[in-house]
Design an enzyme around this catalytic site. Structure first.
Site, mmCIF file in Angstrom:
data_model
loop_
_atom_site.group_PDB
_atom_site.id
_atom_site.type_symbol
_atom_site.label_atom_id
_atom_site.label_comp_id
_atom_site.label_asym_id
_atom_site.label_seq_id
_atom_site.Cartn_x
_atom_site.Cartn_y
_atom_site.Cartn_z
ATOM 1 N N ASN A 21 0.836 -1.212 0.000
ATOM 2 C CA ASN A 21 0.000 0.000 0.000
ATOM 3 C C ASN A 21 0.866 1.256 0.000
ATOM 4 O OD1 ASN A 21 -3.064 -0.425 0.141
ATOM 5 N ND2 ASN A 21 -2.261 -2.039 1.476
ATOM 6 N N MET A 97 1.250 -2.678 12.475
ATOM 7 C CA MET A 97 0.708 -3.740 13.323
ATOM 8 C C MET A 97 0.601 -3.357 14.796
ATOM 9 S SD MET A 97 -0.159 -5.769 11.074
ATOM 10 C CE MET A 97 -0.683 -7.189 12.014
ATOM 11 N N ASN A 114 -6.646 4.664 7.924
ATOM 12 C CA ASN A 114 -6.199 3.271 7.935
ATOM 13 C C ASN A 114 -6.864 2.556 6.765
ATOM 14 O OD1 ASN A 114 -4.985 0.844 8.931
ATOM 15 N ND2 ASN A 114 -6.981 0.246 9.757
ATOM 16 N N HIS A 116 -8.185 -1.308 5.666
ATOM 17 C CA HIS A 116 -8.495 -2.611 6.247
ATOM 18 C C HIS A 116 -9.057 -3.510 5.149
ATOM 19 C CE1 HIS A 116 -9.394 -5.459 9.387
ATOM 20 N NE2 HIS A 116 -10.595 -5.607 8.869
ATOM 21 N N GLU A 149 -10.479 5.567 18.531
ATOM 22 C CA GLU A 149 -9.807 4.819 19.595
ATOM 23 C C GLU A 149 -10.096 3.317 19.574
ATOM 24 O OE1 GLU A 149 -9.917 6.762 23.428
ATOM 25 O OE2 GLU A 149 -9.815 8.728 22.462
ATOM 26 N N GLY A 150 -10.991 2.883 18.722
ATOM 27 C CA GLY A 150 -11.270 1.443 18.618
ATOM 28 C C GLY A 150 -10.395 0.792 17.566
ATOM 29 N N ASP A 152 -10.345 -0.616 14.084
ATOM 30 C CA ASP A 152 -11.044 -0.614 12.789
ATOM 31 C C ASP A 152 -12.490 -0.128 12.911
ATOM 32 O OD1 ASP A 152 -8.691 -1.714 11.637
ATOM 33 O OD2 ASP A 152 -9.344 -3.739 12.144
ATOM 34 N N GLU A 181 -7.417 -2.273 -2.695
ATOM 35 C CA GLU A 181 -6.727 -1.448 -1.690
ATOM 36 C C GLU A 181 -5.820 -0.425 -2.369
ATOM 37 O OE1 GLU A 181 -4.874 -3.381 1.668
ATOM 38 O OE2 GLU A 181 -6.088 -5.168 1.397
HETATM 39 C C1 GRF Z 1 -3.181 -4.825 3.841
HETATM 40 O O1 GRF Z 1 -4.012 -5.902 3.503
HETATM 41 C C2 GRF Z 1 -3.940 -3.809 4.656
HETATM 42 O O2 GRF Z 1 -5.278 -3.731 4.309
HETATM 43 C C3 GRF Z 1 -3.790 -4.343 6.051
HETATM 44 O O3 GRF Z 1 -2.490 -4.867 6.106
HETATM 45 C C4 GRF Z 1 -2.069 -5.229 4.802
HETATM 46 C C5 GRF Z 1 -0.806 -4.486 4.534
HETATM 47 O O4 GRF Z 1 -0.232 -4.872 3.306
HETATM 48 N N1 GRF Z 1 -4.054 -3.304 7.027
HETATM 49 P P1 GRF Z 1 0.967 -4.031 2.721
HETATM 50 O O5 GRF Z 1 2.065 -4.014 3.789
HETATM 51 O O6 GRF Z 1 0.483 -2.648 2.400
HETATM 52 O O7 GRF Z 1 1.417 -4.783 1.493
#
Ligand code: GRF
Length: 207
Positions: A21, A97, A114, A116, A149-150, A152, A181
């Site tokens: 991403n 993470m 973010n 997801h 604050e939650g 997702d 994405e």
């Molecule tokens: C993606 O699937 C994103 O939606 C999730 O974590 C993954 C990250 O992939 N939050 P990358 O590191 O951007 O390839």
């Protein structure tokens, strides 16, 4: 609203892993007229592929090692320091993470996005694609949302759906979602940078 190139919105991208991403954002921001550019990439993992992708684009990187900080609040304060020092106007979580604590979220309210890999509010948290397969849904997808604050749970900016096929594996479904994405995240950033997003309660008005 358009910005001159030197006034592009400065992005701080936080990533822990592969960084695909981040790559999509870097590629989008290289296009003429894109209203944002990546000012800094921060990772909690020293060897994150995302850091190599940033270096390849001559974007500064910072590794903030969680082991160097006693508690979450100290880590988050250091993060804020790094981002503020680079003049960041929008923070983009891209496979980061770590959960960001309430002080960070409040300090950056309305300025953290973010992505997801699910159609929220379905399947928040880890392994969203596996959750979707195990549940048996016929449609899956991706969501870009503001961070609250939650986990997702913040107001939704954009979503895109993909079909789930009967023979899908976690990998095949993830790959199909990932294509969306990579399209969605730069688009959401563009909308933010152009001042076209307004948060009203849970809803995000897109002009
Ligand atoms: C993606 O699937 C994103 O939606 C999730 O974590 C993954 C990250 O992939 N939050 P990358 O590191 O951007 O390839």
């Amino acid at each position: 609203m358009t910005r001159p190139a030197d006034a592009a919105l400065r992005l701080g991208v936080l990533a822990s892993g592969r960084g695909s991403n981040l790559q999509a954002i870097l590629d989008a921001s290289a296009a003429p007229g894109f209203p944002a550019r990546v000012a800094i990439v921060v990772s909690d993992r020293e060897r994150a592929q995302a850091l190599d992708r940033a270096r390849a684009h001559a974007v500064p990187v910072v590794w903030l090692n969680p082991k160097d900080f006693g508690e979450r609040a100290a880590y988050d304060a250091a993060l804020t320091g790094v981002l503020a020092a680079r003049g960041v106007g929008l923070v983009c979580l891209a496979g980061f993470m770590r959960i960001l604590g309430p002080a960070f979220v409040r300090a950056w309210a309305g300025r953290v996005l973010n992505i997801h890999p699910a159609l929220l509010p379905a399947f928040p948290g880890l392994a969203a694609q596996r959750q979707a397969l195990e549940y048996g849904v016929k449609v899956a997808g991706a969501t870009v949302h503001f961070v609250d604050e939650g986990v997702d749970t913040g107001p939704i900016v954009l979503q895109a759906s993909v079909p789930v096929h009967p023979d899908d594996t976690e990998d095949s479904l993830s790959a199909r979602i990932l294509v969306e994405e990579h399209r969605l995240y730069p688009e959401a950033i563009r909308l933010f940078a152009e001042g076209r997003l307004t948060i009203t309660g849970r809803r995000v008005l897109v002009r």
